[in-house]
Design a protein around this motif. Sequence first.
Motif, PDB file in Angstrom:
ATOM      1  N   ARG A 103       1.073   0.453   6.418  1.00  0.00           N
ATOM      2  CA  ARG A 103       0.504   1.050   5.214  1.00  0.00           C
ATOM      3  C   ARG A 103       0.446  -0.007   4.127  1.00  0.00           C
ATOM      4  O   ARG A 103       1.388  -0.789   3.967  1.00  0.00           O
ATOM      5  CB  ARG A 103       1.349   2.236   4.765  1.00  0.00           C
ATOM      6  N   HIS A 104      -0.669  -0.013   3.380  1.00  0.00           N
ATOM      7  CA  HIS A 104      -0.904  -1.069   2.397  1.00  0.00           C
ATOM      8  C   HIS A 104      -1.377  -0.520   1.058  1.00  0.00           C
ATOM      9  O   HIS A 104      -2.066   0.494   1.000  1.00  0.00           O
ATOM     10  CB  HIS A 104      -1.982  -2.041   2.899  1.00  0.00           C
ATOM     11  N   SER A 151      -4.278   2.131   2.084  1.00  0.00           N
ATOM     12  CA  SER A 151      -4.780   2.279   3.450  1.00  0.00           C
ATOM     13  C   SER A 151      -3.629   2.447   4.426  1.00  0.00           C
ATOM     14  O   SER A 151      -2.497   2.065   4.151  1.00  0.00           O
ATOM     15  CB  SER A 151      -5.630   1.064   3.850  1.00  0.00           C
ATOM     16  N   SER A 152      -3.977   3.022   5.572  1.00  0.00           N
ATOM     17  CA  SER A 152      -3.006   3.243   6.630  1.00  0.00           C
ATOM     18  C   SER A 152      -3.706   3.031   7.963  1.00  0.00           C
ATOM     19  O   SER A 152      -4.745   3.632   8.219  1.00  0.00           O
ATOM     20  CB  SER A 152      -2.456   4.667   6.541  1.00  0.00           C
ATOM     21  N   GLN A 184       2.257  -4.698   1.688  1.00  0.00           N
ATOM     22  CA  GLN A 184       2.520  -3.868   2.863  1.00  0.00           C
ATOM     23  C   GLN A 184       3.791  -3.090   2.569  1.00  0.00           C
ATOM     24  O   GLN A 184       4.822  -3.677   2.275  1.00  0.00           O
ATOM     25  CB  GLN A 184       2.695  -4.718   4.113  1.00  0.00           C
ATOM     26  N   GLN A 186       0.298   2.102  12.166  1.00  0.00           N
ATOM     27  CA  GLN A 186       1.678   2.130  11.683  1.00  0.00           C
ATOM     28  C   GLN A 186       1.935   1.279  10.445  1.00  0.00           C
ATOM     29  O   GLN A 186       3.064   1.239   9.959  1.00  0.00           O
ATOM     30  CB  GLN A 186       2.650   1.704  12.795  1.00  0.00           C
ATOM     31  N   SER A 223       4.910  -0.467   4.716  1.00  0.00           N
ATOM     32  CA  SER A 223       5.573  -0.101   5.960  1.00  0.00           C
ATOM     33  C   SER A 223       4.843  -0.746   7.117  1.00  0.00           C
ATOM     34  O   SER A 223       3.657  -1.055   6.990  1.00  0.00           O
ATOM     35  CB  SER A 223       5.616   1.431   6.139  1.00  0.00           C
ATOM     36  N   LYS A 263      -2.383   8.404   2.530  1.00  0.00           N
ATOM     37  CA  LYS A 263      -2.443   7.061   3.125  1.00  0.00           C
ATOM     38  C   LYS A 263      -1.091   6.359   3.222  1.00  0.00           C
ATOM     39  O   LYS A 263      -0.833   5.654   4.195  1.00  0.00           O
ATOM     40  CB  LYS A 263      -3.400   6.170   2.327  1.00  0.00           C
ATOM     41  N   ILE A 264      -0.230   6.510   2.203  1.00  0.00           N
ATOM     42  CA  ILE A 264       1.043   5.782   2.260  1.00  0.00           C
ATOM     43  C   ILE A 264       2.266   6.683   2.247  1.00  0.00           C
ATOM     44  O   ILE A 264       3.387   6.195   2.289  1.00  0.00           O
ATOM     45  CB  ILE A 264       1.145   4.702   1.165  1.00  0.00           C
TER      46      ILE A 264
END
Length: 117
Positions: free
Chosen positions: A85-86, A79-80, A103, A83, A105, A16-17
């Motif tokens: 990612r969290h 999560s993703s 966040q 664009q 990214s 995911k990240i």
Amino acid sequence: MYRDFIVPDDEEVLDKIGEWPETDENGARVITCRPDDVGDVLTFSYETLSRSVRARWTKSNGEDVLDIYREGATRLTVSSASQARHILIEFHMGECAGVMEIQVSPSLSVRDRLLYV
């Protein structure tokens, strides 16, 4: 009342990240994110037994932008989407509950809320 701290497995974090959690000398899991070309670094660590998390955002010159340590974590999710990612951490500490959303990214940002329930 004691609550478990539910965390994703390492493979889900990587998926995911894009970062693999390492283990530090104290047994905490550590995720290091470098989301942009300016050199900022987010070091996020968590420990399930103590139900604690730490988010430390450092600029390229070594100056801390943010350093948060909190206990009482109950759930960590990653999560993703689109664009971005969290890392999302839920807390429940007696009379207070809240959420920290990081966040990682395409750029760093942190939102933190802890309120009386």
